[in-house]
Design a protein around this motif. Structure first.
Motif, mmCIF file in Angstrom:
data_model
loop_
_atom_site.group_PDB
_atom_site.id
_atom_site.type_symbol
_atom_site.label_atom_id
_atom_site.label_comp_id
_atom_site.label_asym_id
_atom_site.label_seq_id
_atom_site.Cartn_x
_atom_site.Cartn_y
_atom_site.Cartn_z
ATOM 1 N N ASP A 22 23.190 75.917 -43.709
ATOM 2 C CA ASP A 22 24.164 75.857 -42.506
ATOM 3 C C ASP A 22 23.534 76.781 -41.198
ATOM 4 N N VAL A 23 22.508 77.393 -41.558
ATOM 5 C CA VAL A 23 21.775 78.168 -40.643
ATOM 6 C C VAL A 23 21.549 77.299 -39.163
ATOM 7 N N ARG A 24 21.767 77.646 -38.099
ATOM 8 C CA ARG A 24 21.558 76.975 -36.965
ATOM 9 C C ARG A 24 20.641 77.811 -35.841
ATOM 10 N N THR A 25 20.616 79.133 -35.954
ATOM 11 C CA THR A 25 20.150 79.851 -34.979
ATOM 12 C C THR A 25 19.271 80.936 -35.659
ATOM 13 N N VAL A 26 17.850 80.935 -35.396
ATOM 14 C CA VAL A 26 16.872 81.879 -35.737
ATOM 15 C C VAL A 26 16.263 82.813 -34.690
ATOM 16 N N ALA A 27 15.924 83.869 -35.130
ATOM 17 C CA ALA A 27 15.249 85.016 -34.122
ATOM 18 C C ALA A 27 13.902 85.076 -34.770
ATOM 19 N N ALA A 44 11.168 72.832 -33.978
ATOM 20 C CA ALA A 44 10.831 71.140 -34.575
ATOM 21 C C ALA A 44 11.748 70.795 -35.735
ATOM 22 N N ARG A 45 12.146 71.794 -36.369
ATOM 23 C CA ARG A 45 13.247 71.458 -37.408
ATOM 24 C C ARG A 45 14.719 71.437 -36.672
ATOM 25 N N GLY A 46 14.747 71.665 -35.556
ATOM 26 C CA GLY A 46 16.078 71.563 -35.004
ATOM 27 C C GLY A 46 16.950 72.784 -34.571
ATOM 28 N N ASP A 99 22.928 87.238 -32.304
ATOM 29 C CA ASP A 99 23.481 86.335 -32.970
ATOM 30 C C ASP A 99 22.708 85.394 -33.982
ATOM 31 N N ALA A 100 21.647 86.012 -34.395
ATOM 32 C CA ALA A 100 20.971 85.421 -35.619
ATOM 33 C C ALA A 100 21.375 85.305 -36.969
ATOM 34 N N GLN A 101 21.285 84.013 -37.219
ATOM 35 C CA GLN A 101 21.513 83.796 -38.935
ATOM 36 C C GLN A 101 20.211 83.875 -39.736
ATOM 37 N N PHE A 102 19.263 84.287 -39.145
ATOM 38 C CA PHE A 102 18.006 84.439 -39.971
ATOM 39 C C PHE A 102 16.962 85.044 -39.076
ATOM 40 N N VAL A 103 16.252 86.131 -39.433
ATOM 41 C CA VAL A 103 15.276 86.708 -38.539
ATOM 42 C C VAL A 103 13.889 86.729 -39.270
ATOM 43 N N GLN A 104 12.924 86.184 -38.345
ATOM 44 C CA GLN A 104 11.429 86.078 -38.859
ATOM 45 C C GLN A 104 10.731 87.373 -37.886
ATOM 46 N N THR A 330 11.467 67.092 -42.628
ATOM 47 C CA THR A 330 11.864 67.053 -41.192
ATOM 48 C C THR A 330 13.136 68.194 -41.199
ATOM 49 N N GLY A 331 13.778 68.145 -42.513
ATOM 50 C CA GLY A 331 15.108 68.772 -42.466
ATOM 51 C C GLY A 331 16.059 67.991 -42.011
ATOM 52 N N ALA A 332 17.289 68.709 -41.861
ATOM 53 C CA ALA A 332 18.598 68.117 -41.146
ATOM 54 C C ALA A 332 19.317 69.108 -40.584
ATOM 55 N N ARG A 333 19.437 69.052 -39.381
ATOM 56 C CA ARG A 333 20.220 70.106 -38.492
ATOM 57 C C ARG A 333 21.414 69.633 -37.815
#
Length: 333
Positions: A22-27, A44-46, A99-104, A330-333
């Motif tokens: 369900d992640v949509r936004t990545v930092a 590229a993964r949406g 608002d990140a749902q995951f941080v790299q 490609t994943g699904a976003r």
């Protein structure tokens, strides 16, 4: 999997942590070669990507990197909605992760810098959100020492370029929650990566330790005048590298034993382990060796620019992935 039941983060619920799918936004914090590669991959993964880097020219460099990577990513296949337009470069670290749902995190490989940055990220990132470090060698145990909630800090070690090479090695530190490691591994899989979830910390992780052994021996051979840079590279691309692209060194050696497999191979070639074939201690990187390696690479480049070589490398990786039937999903976003 390293974790402690009394980690400061175990009292923090995962209410704010979405399911990996369900992640949509990545930092992405740090936008150099590795961080920028992560940005290109996630775009590229949406995903929508929010990036921050303290360098004054960071945004221009990052957008050039994404533009250069995009043709290769189009060949691999883009997820629905994937677009460089979904990249936002922020003015502050706090704005990037708000608002990140995951941080790299992909800062330079300096331990004190990593500690300080991960501590800041821990303070600024919403509760429960997993924060991963792209460190190429530091154990998370050594980096999470000053964080208030270290239980959500994991290593997510990619390979350059992250937008093409599928592998990511995931491992926690002594104070990392096992649930955070499991979540990160699943997220990377959803995001189209091939994941190794390590059971314990090892400095340099798995693949880098193997690369380092080869690299050290190559430097010794150059330093001793035993081989040129061009010969060393060709010995891999025209030799074992062809096998390693689809079958690792262990199974490759097992086939050297014929029908007897690895057991016969060890019986037959085991004594050669005592032969002076390798020198794992690193050579002294003096000026002569430094100059020889640099000059050798210039010679091997044969007039090609770094941009030319990046494009050649990217196409080569795509061709190998396609030829071996392992194009990333490609994943699904």
């Amino acid at each position: 999997m390293p974790h402690t039941s009394d980690s400061p983060d175990t009292t923090q619920t995962s209410v704010s942590r979405p399911a990996p799918q369900d992640v949509r936004t990545v930092a992405c914090v740090g936008a150099g070669v590795i961080g920028g590669g992560w940005v290109a991959h996630f775009l590229a993964r949406g995903y929508a990507v929010r990036a921050w880097d303290p360098a004054p020219d960071a945004e221009a460099r990052l957008r050039r990197l994404v533009d250069a990577a995009w043709p290769a990513l189009q060949q691999l296949g883009l997820a629905p909605g994937a677009s460089p337009a979904r990249l936002t470069v922020t003015d502050t670290l706090e704005e990037a992760v708000s608002d990140a749902q995951f941080v790299q995190e992909s800062a330079p490989e300096k331990l004190e810098l990593k500690r300080e940055l991960l501590t800041k990220l821990d303070a600024a990132t919403p509760a429960g959100i997993v924060i991963a470090s792209s460190t190429s060698g530091y154990p998370m145990t050594d980096m999470q020492t000053e964080a208030v909630t270290p239980g959500r800090l994991v290593v997510g070690h990619p390979f350059n370029p992250p937008y093409l090479v599928p592998l990511v090695e995931v491992v926690g530190g002594e104070h990392t929650d096992a649930a955070a490691v499991e979540w990160a591994s699943r997220f990377y899989e959803v995001a189209g990566k091939s994941v190794i979830t390590m059971e314990r910390e090892v400095p340099g992780f798995i693949a880098n330790r193997l690369q380092e052994a080869l690299w050290r021996e190559a430097l010794h051979m150059v330093a001793n005048g035993e081989a040129t840079v061009r010969e060393i590279d060709r010995s891999i691309t025209e030799g074992p590298g062809l096998r390693w692209a689809f079958m690792g060194p262990m199974l490759t050696f097992a086939l050297a034993g014929g029908e007897g497999g690895m057991a016969h191979m060890l019986d037959h070639f085991g004594p050669s382990l005592k032969s002076p074939w390798t020198r794992l201690e690193a050579p002294e990187l003096d000026r002569a060796l430094y100059d020889a390696v640099v000059a050798g690479c210039e010679d091997a480049s044969a007039g090609r620019t770094i941009a030319d070589l990046v494009a050649e490398r990217d196409q080569g990786v795509i061709d190998v992935l396609r030829a071996t039937g392992r194009l990333p999903g490609t994943g699904a976003r």
